[in-house]
Design a protein around this motif. Structure first.
Motif, PDB file in Angstrom:
ATOM      1  N   VAL A 287      51.798  14.168  49.292  1.00 10.03           N
ATOM      2  CA  VAL A 287      53.136  13.604  49.088  1.00 10.03           C
ATOM      3  C   VAL A 287      53.991  13.860  50.318  1.00 10.03           C
ATOM      4  O   VAL A 287      54.678  12.988  50.844  1.00 10.03           O
ATOM      5  CB  VAL A 287      53.796  14.232  47.841  1.00 10.03           C
ATOM      6  CG1 VAL A 287      55.270  13.916  47.814  1.00 10.03           C
ATOM      7  CG2 VAL A 287      53.120  13.742  46.597  1.00 10.03           C
ATOM      8  N   LEU A 288      53.911  15.112  50.770  1.00 10.26           N
ATOM      9  CA  LEU A 288      54.710  15.488  51.940  1.00 10.26           C
ATOM     10  C   LEU A 288      54.364  14.584  53.106  1.00 10.26           C
ATOM     11  O   LEU A 288      55.232  14.032  53.776  1.00 10.26           O
ATOM     12  CB  LEU A 288      54.420  16.955  52.281  1.00 10.26           C
ATOM     13  CG  LEU A 288      55.081  17.514  53.534  1.00 10.26           C
ATOM     14  CD1 LEU A 288      56.586  17.472  53.407  1.00 10.26           C
ATOM     15  CD2 LEU A 288      54.630  18.946  53.771  1.00 10.26           C
ATOM     16  N   ARG A 289      53.063  14.410  53.311  1.00  8.75           N
ATOM     17  CA  ARG A 289      52.620  13.666  54.485  1.00  8.75           C
ATOM     18  C   ARG A 289      52.948  12.185  54.371  1.00  8.75           C
ATOM     19  O   ARG A 289      53.430  11.581  55.303  1.00  8.75           O
ATOM     20  CB  ARG A 289      51.108  13.860  54.662  1.00  8.75           C
ATOM     21  CG  ARG A 289      50.650  13.606  56.082  1.00  8.75           C
ATOM     22  CD  ARG A 289      49.293  14.240  56.317  1.00  8.75           C
ATOM     23  NE  ARG A 289      48.246  13.685  55.464  1.00  8.75           N
ATOM     24  CZ  ARG A 289      47.501  12.631  55.806  1.00  8.75           C
ATOM     25  NH1 ARG A 289      47.711  12.019  56.937  1.00  8.75           N
ATOM     26  NH2 ARG A 289      46.574  12.190  54.988  1.00  8.75           N
ATOM     27  N   ARG A 290      52.682  11.603  53.184  1.00  9.79           N
ATOM     28  CA  ARG A 290      52.774  10.139  53.112  1.00  9.79           C
ATOM     29  C   ARG A 290      54.133   9.614  52.712  1.00  9.79           C
ATOM     30  O   ARG A 290      54.483   8.496  53.026  1.00  9.79           O
ATOM     31  CB  ARG A 290      51.709   9.601  52.164  1.00  9.79           C
ATOM     32  CG  ARG A 290      50.364   9.585  52.846  1.00  9.79           C
ATOM     33  CD  ARG A 290      49.363   8.723  52.085  1.00  9.79           C
ATOM     34  NE  ARG A 290      48.078   9.389  52.124  1.00  9.79           N
ATOM     35  CZ  ARG A 290      47.536  10.010  51.084  1.00  9.79           C
ATOM     36  NH1 ARG A 290      48.142   9.997  49.922  1.00  9.79           N
ATOM     37  NH2 ARG A 290      46.391  10.623  51.220  1.00  9.79           N
ATOM     38  N   ILE A 291      54.883  10.423  51.980  1.00 11.47           N
ATOM     39  CA  ILE A 291      56.151   9.881  51.488  1.00 11.47           C
ATOM     40  C   ILE A 291      57.343  10.561  52.154  1.00 11.47           C
ATOM     41  O   ILE A 291      58.173   9.924  52.782  1.00 11.47           O
ATOM     42  CB  ILE A 291      56.258  10.047  49.964  1.00 11.47           C
ATOM     43  CG1 ILE A 291      55.132   9.287  49.304  1.00 11.47           C
ATOM     44  CG2 ILE A 291      57.619   9.602  49.484  1.00 11.47           C
ATOM     45  CD1 ILE A 291      55.132   9.420  47.814  1.00 11.47           C
ATOM     46  N   THR A 292      57.407  11.873  51.990  1.00 12.10           N
ATOM     47  CA  THR A 292      58.611  12.573  52.416  1.00 12.10           C
ATOM     48  C   THR A 292      58.829  12.498  53.917  1.00 12.10           C
ATOM     49  O   THR A 292      59.918  12.183  54.368  1.00 12.10           O
ATOM     50  CB  THR A 292      58.532  14.056  51.994  1.00 12.10           C
ATOM     51  OG1 THR A 292      57.769  14.163  50.811  1.00 12.10           O
ATOM     52  CG2 THR A 292      59.909  14.607  51.782  1.00 12.10           C
ATOM     53  N   ILE A 293      57.784  12.808  54.676  1.00 13.06           N
ATOM     54  CA  ILE A 293      57.956  12.857  56.128  1.00 13.06           C
ATOM     55  C   ILE A 293      58.369  11.513  56.722  1.00 13.06           C
ATOM     56  O   ILE A 293      59.315  11.443  57.494  1.00 13.06           O
ATOM     57  CB  ILE A 293      56.685  13.415  56.811  1.00 13.06           C
ATOM     58  CG1 ILE A 293      56.594  14.916  56.529  1.00 13.06           C
ATOM     59  CG2 ILE A 293      56.736  13.178  58.300  1.00 13.06           C
ATOM     60  CD1 ILE A 293      55.415  15.601  57.188  1.00 13.06           C
ATOM     61  N   PRO A 294      57.673  10.438  56.368  1.00 17.98           N
ATOM     62  CA  PRO A 294      58.102   9.157  56.949  1.00 17.98           C
ATOM     63  C   PRO A 294      59.559   8.832  56.666  1.00 17.98           C
ATOM     64  O   PRO A 294      60.242   8.215  57.479  1.00 17.98           O
ATOM     65  CB  PRO A 294      57.171   8.136  56.289  1.00 17.98           C
ATOM     66  CG  PRO A 294      55.975   8.903  55.918  1.00 17.98           C
ATOM     67  CD  PRO A 294      56.464  10.269  55.554  1.00 17.98           C
ATOM     68  N   LEU A 295      60.041   9.246  55.497  1.00 19.03           N
ATOM     69  CA  LEU A 295      61.430   8.951  55.176  1.00 19.03           C
ATOM     70  C   LEU A 295      62.400   9.909  55.868  1.00 19.03           C
ATOM     71  O   LEU A 295      63.607   9.712  55.842  1.00 19.03           O
ATOM     72  CB  LEU A 295      61.645   9.017  53.661  1.00 19.03           C
ATOM     73  CG  LEU A 295      61.020   7.867  52.875  1.00 19.03           C
ATOM     74  CD1 LEU A 295      61.223   8.088  51.387  1.00 19.03           C
ATOM     75  CD2 LEU A 295      61.645   6.547  53.289  1.00 19.03           C
ATOM     76  N   SER A 296      61.862  10.967  56.467  1.00 21.33           N
ATOM     77  CA  SER A 296      62.746  11.947  57.118  1.00 21.33           C
ATOM     78  C   SER A 296      62.638  11.915  58.624  1.00 21.33           C
ATOM     79  O   SER A 296      62.984  12.877  59.293  1.00 21.33           O
ATOM     80  CB  SER A 296      62.402  13.364  56.653  1.00 21.33           C
ATOM     81  OG  SER A 296      62.054  13.383  55.322  1.00 21.33           O
TER      82      SER A 296
END
Lengths: 289, 440, 288
Positions: free
Chosen positions: A195-204
């Motif tokens: 989740v961190l890699r695919r969702i959160t990081i790209p949005l941050s």
């Protein structure tokens, strides 16, 4: 929304707070002048021959423009070596800190756990320590481990200047991203890391961009730690090598100012390159509803 | 570049850099026949003098030891960083073979157990009598030899001949306090329009150094031995607040009252070379601010009086000596070889070319007076005059507490400069602080 | 089983950070705490470290120079933080407007902060010099009296503040920019539809959402100003009359110029306590 990203055309979506456009540009012009004024002399001296540079009253325009200073700084083997060292240490340190801080920031942003506030306070508290009182214990420790004069040691040591800051920055960033985006992915069986890699990081990305710039800058600029921990001529970093032009009795103004100008470039370039990431965050941010 | 590419690129770079860094500290073995010896030195900037000295000395050392492959790794650091580095290296027990120590650090380093006792080696070497007495003693602490004072500098009065001419001031008149003050007024009137200040007065952190000569010339001392110390029996006690001290500080006050401004920034002679001042009391390194090719004719434009102004014609002038001491840390694992390197460096044939180039003064008679002196006399302006000051010059105490004492004295000088206290009060307060620092 | 794993997850995420900080920050901190209760100086560091209890702290609190340095620190920090925050905030907000080449401008504004502190201090030392400095030169050209930027005890601390503000403001700009970019633009659209004025949007939407960033920013720039000593060391050495000696410079000089490592460590610990207390105050004040 199941974590797939829609490509939206870039929208220049900035908000207008000021009534008057001229006011904005006027203020910017003033700030620009104040920022660059002290550096004008530095910049112009870097193009002067050494004898010209110590004239007083100061001349702003060089009589004979010369690139010799830059040539010297960029071809002297010791200086070039120190430039390479600076890059290795700064890039390594940036990468490490961003990875470590992303993990840490995520933990604070998304989890509730018993010692959360305590650990957060400790990390922030540790950041309050003035670096200079750590010099001797750090030196003793690294000396015992045989790690003096090594880039790896500098990469690790510089983390103390950055990790707490980047953890806070990224934590704040992650907190602005709605949880439901991640929830749905978790329900679908994705791991936390995923989740961190695919969702959160790209949005941050803006947060990451700025975290990277901060980390790079702190590593690039550091002077006191390297001059004690890595002063063997072949392991010096650029800022330390530059300082040899400021001898007590004689200052090599031409080389020094050329070096200072060159030292400004990497962080500047990084800022410019990462601006795109920051703006990208704006576009993606619009999706977060 | 999209996200994935960026990540893999950075990861690759990181791996490459890690490999690079881990192998960069690797020492590649040289030829198998010779035994490898690596000497490390920590010395203070400027770099040029060490390049010259180490190059020549290393050559000679290698010639004497054909079976050894000698490598010399010397770090040239700024003054503060040199001190910090020596301390941290000693604390971390890093092997270092040679250091340059400021004369005022010697007691501290010796007391801390940082330095090797060189007394026996020095005796065998036998060149003690070659040294000027004060300079030899400066390398000793508690009766033992801990370092060799390699070169020195003195402070004297420099002036621009044309500016003094213009103001109608006779340089010789500046040698007395009254003459100095009168000269200052005359110069100020004549040069005001050009924006040139008459006299330079040190207000930077080393202002005590420029005050001590006045204390010494009146017969005063910075410290003297006193019995009744709580832990040490007999130890040093401040005596700079004596009547001589008060009188000496009074002269600085007179300068301020005469309109001479204390300068908080110091440019080590550059400000004189740039003709911001007509007269400057400065160290012999001032010559370095003039291009070498001007040295032969510099005495046409720049005059030098080998004195600090004296209160009256009967008083003998004096000055303060600085310079660097070469020592061998306790952590060295090649003490004999380091000692050889050290003695080679102070051999007149090796040292003189460096002194010649840099304009430093010798601490040994063979260079100060012998055949080598002729060489230096021919190239360094006012060499004879500068050397003449050495026998009567004083140096600062090298005890561990000296930095704190100097700090208190500087505070006293500042208080007088800014009119906050009168000399007596200021010095008494400074003496009280110093006494405390000394453990009384 | 998976329950334990789930509970341990956050700690696992924090392990790398904590491991590094443990070795490189916590160990040195304990070392400093230890020596602050012993008598450790250049001359005793290789020998027995005698236990000295609270002596170092008492000596510190009895030294008038230490109090002077604390007072100077307050001036230095207050001036620096106020100006850095205001100007940095202004920069961030200005450049978040529909300004052309905002990216390039941001990059230019960050330049002062890309120079190492020592070199920046060195440059300002020359700019402020009474005789050689460009500022006094300009003053004289336009008919003003030259100013003793670094030689007047009453002014010197403000000259240092100016240098510190020029040097450190870019950080606030960066950090607040990060904050501004985290705000969803559609919030503004909704507000405009509701009839809010531009300034009202700023107060009602931007500032509240910026609060976490602002709080952290203030804590950090205050802390950095408190700990900063390179500037003072290079520009003035602490003088004249200790008027530019902040507590951080005092600490450095005790430890490295006088060789009194224990006293330096004690001063350092007091600085840490000051930083933490100030952070607490910020958090309390801005929690509302």
């Amino acid at each position: 929304m199941n974590g797939t990203m829609q490509k939206e055309p870039f929208r220049n979506n900035r908000v207008w707070f000021f009534a008057d456009r001229t006011l904005v540009y006027a203020l910017i012009a003033i700030l620009l002048f104040v920022t660059l004024a002290p550096l004008i002399w530095v910049f112009s001296t870097s193009f002067k021959r050494n004898e010209e540079s110590i004239s007083f009253p100061p001349k702003f325009l060089p009589e004979n423009i010369t690139f010799d200073n830059y040539k010297f700084v960029l071809t002297d083997p010791g200086l070039v070596r120190s430039l390479i060292n600076s890059f290795i240490v700064s890039i390594g340190s940036t990468t490490l800190s961003v990875v470590v801080s992303a993990l840490g920031g995520y933990a604070f942003a998304r989890f509730e756990f018993k010692a959360k506030n305590l650990i957060m306070s400790v990390i922030l508290g540790l950041f309050m320590i003035p670096v200079v009182i750590n010099i001797i214990p750090l030196y003793t420790m690294l000396s015992a481990a045989g790690m003096l004069n090594s880039s790896l040691a500098l990469i690790l040591t510089f983390q103390i200047l950055i990790i707490p800051l980047n953890i806070l920055l990224l934590k704040n960033y992650f907190e602005t991203i709605p949880k439901d985006l991640e929830e749905s992915a978790l329900i679908d069986g994705c791991s936390r890391l995923g989740v961190l890699r695919r969702i959160t990081i790209p949005l941050s990305m803006p947060g990451f961009a700025i975290a990277a710039v901060l980390a790079f800058r702190f590593s690039w600029n550091e002077f006191i730690l390297p001059i004690v921990l890595a002063n063997r001529p072949d392991s010096m970093v650029f800022q330390v090598a530059l300082y040899q032009f400021i001898s007590l009795y004689r200052i090599e103004w031409g080389y020094l100012t050329a070096g200072i100008t060159l030292a400004i470039i990497p962080v500047l370039v990084l800022m410019l390159v990462f601006q795109k990431q920051m703006i990208r965050g704006l576009t993606l941010g619009a999706i977060r509803e | 570049m999209n996200m994935n590419k960026k990540v893999s690129f950075t990861a690759l770079f990181l791996i490459v850099s890690l490999i690079f860094t881990m192998t960069s500290g690797f020492v590649f073995p040289v030829s198998a026949q010779k035994k490898q010896v690596s000497l490390t030195a920590i010395v203070a900037e400027p770099k040029e003098r060490w390049d010259l000295l180490f190059n020549t000395a290393l050559q000679k050392l290698k010639q004497k030891h054909p079976g050894l492959d000698i490598k010399l790794d010397y770090r040239v650091l700024p003054y503060d960083a040199t001190r910090t580095q020596i301390l941290t290296a000693m604390a971390g027990k890093t092997p270092i073979d040679l250091i340059s120590a400021d004369q005022i650090w010697l007691g501290e380093f010796a007391q801390g157990g940082f330095l090797t006792d060189l007394s026996d080696r020095a005796k065998t070497w036998g060149r003690q009598s070659d040294w000027y007495q004060t300079n030899w003693d400066g390398g000793k602490y508690n009766g033992k030899v801990y370092g060799i004072w390699a070169w020195t500098d003195i402070r004297s009065m420099w002036y621009w001949k044309d500016l003094l001419n213009k103001a109608g001031v006779n340089p010789e008149s500046l040698q007395t306090w009254d003459g100095y003050l009168a000269g200052s007024k005359a110069l100020s009137n004549a040069l005001k329009a050009q924006g040139i200040q008459p006299m330079h007065l040190v207000g930077a952190s080393h202002s005590p150094d420029m005050w001590y000569p006045y204390l010494w010339m009146l017969g005063g001392e910075i410290l003297k031995q006193k019995s009744g110390h709580p832990t040490k029996g007999t130890y040093w006690y401040p005596s700079f607040n004596s009547t001589q001290g008060v009188k000496a500080l009074g002269f600085l006050k007179q300068q301020v009252d005469a309109g001479i401004k204390p300068q908080v920034n110091h440019f080590w002679g550059q400000e004189f070379a740039d003709r911001k001042f007509a007269v400057m009391l400065e160290g012999s390194w001032l010559l370095g601010t003039f291009p070498r090719d001007q040295w032969p004719t510099i005495n046409h434009k720049v005059g030098m009086l080998p004195v600090f102004p004296v209160p009256n014609k009967n008083t003998k002038s004096t000055t303060m000596m600085g310079g660097w001491i070469l020592s061998i840390p306790q952590t060295s694992q090649n003490k004999d070889l380091a000692w050889e390197l050290l003695t080679t460096m102070v051999d007149p044939s090796v040292l003189t070319p460096m002194l010649q180039k840099e304009g430093y003064l010798p601490t040994q008679k063979p260079i100060g007076e012998g055949p080598y002196a002729v060489k230096l006399n021919a190239t360094i302006p006012y060499y004879k005059e500068m050397i003449s000051m050495i026998p009567t010059a004083h140096s600062r105490p090298n005890i561990p507490e000296y930095p704190q004492i100097a700090d208190s004295i500087k505070q006293a000088i500042d208080e007088v400069y800014y009119g906050m206290k009168d000399p007596k009060q200021a010095l008494n307060d400074a003496a009280a602080k110093s006494a405390k620092a000394l453990g009384w | 089983m998976s329950n334990i794993l789930a509970k341990a997850e956050p700690y696992l995420f924090l392990t790398p950070a904590f491991a590094i900080l443990l070795i490189f920050l916590i160990f040195p901190l304990f070392w400093n705490i230890y020596i602050s209760f012993h008598d450790v100086s250049f001359i005793t560091i290789l020998k027995n470290w005698e236990y000295s209890g609270w002596t170092n702290f008492v000596d510190l609190l009895n030294d008038p120079n230490f109090y002077t340095s604390l007072r100077t620190t307050v001036l230095f920090v207050a001036g620096s933080v106020a100006l850095q925050f205001t100007i940095g905030m202004l920069m961030a907000v200005l450049l978040s407007q529909k300004v052309r080449a905002a990216g390039v401008l941001r990059a230019i504004f960050i330049i002062p902060w890309t120079i190492s502190a020592v070199i920046a201090a060195f440059s300002f030392k020359f700019i402020f010099d009474y005789n050689f400095g460009i500022l006094n030169y300009i003053f004289q050209q336009i008919g003003l009296q030259p100013v003793g930027w670094l030689s007047d005890p009453n002014i010197v601390i403000w000259s240092l503040v100016i240098a510190n503000v020029w040097y450190g403001t870019p950080f606030t700009m960066l950090f607040i920019t990060a904050g501004l970019l985290s705000i969803n633009p559609s919030l503004y659209e909704a507000a405009v539809i509701d009839g809010a004025t531009k300034f009202r949007s700023f107060l009602g939407i931007t500032l509240p959402l910026l609060k976490p960033f602002i709080v952290i920013n203030l804590i950090l720039i205050t802390m950095w100003s408190v700990n900063f000593f390179d500037l003072q060391l290079v520009m003035t050495g602490g003088g004249p009359l200790f008027a530019s000696t902040t507590a951080s410079l005092y600490m450095y000089r005790q430890a490295f110029e006088f060789g009194l490592l224990s006293k330096g460590a004690a001063a350092g610990l007091i600085l840490i306590i000051i930083n933490i207390s100030v952070a607490f105050v910020y958090l309390k004040l801005l929690k509302r």
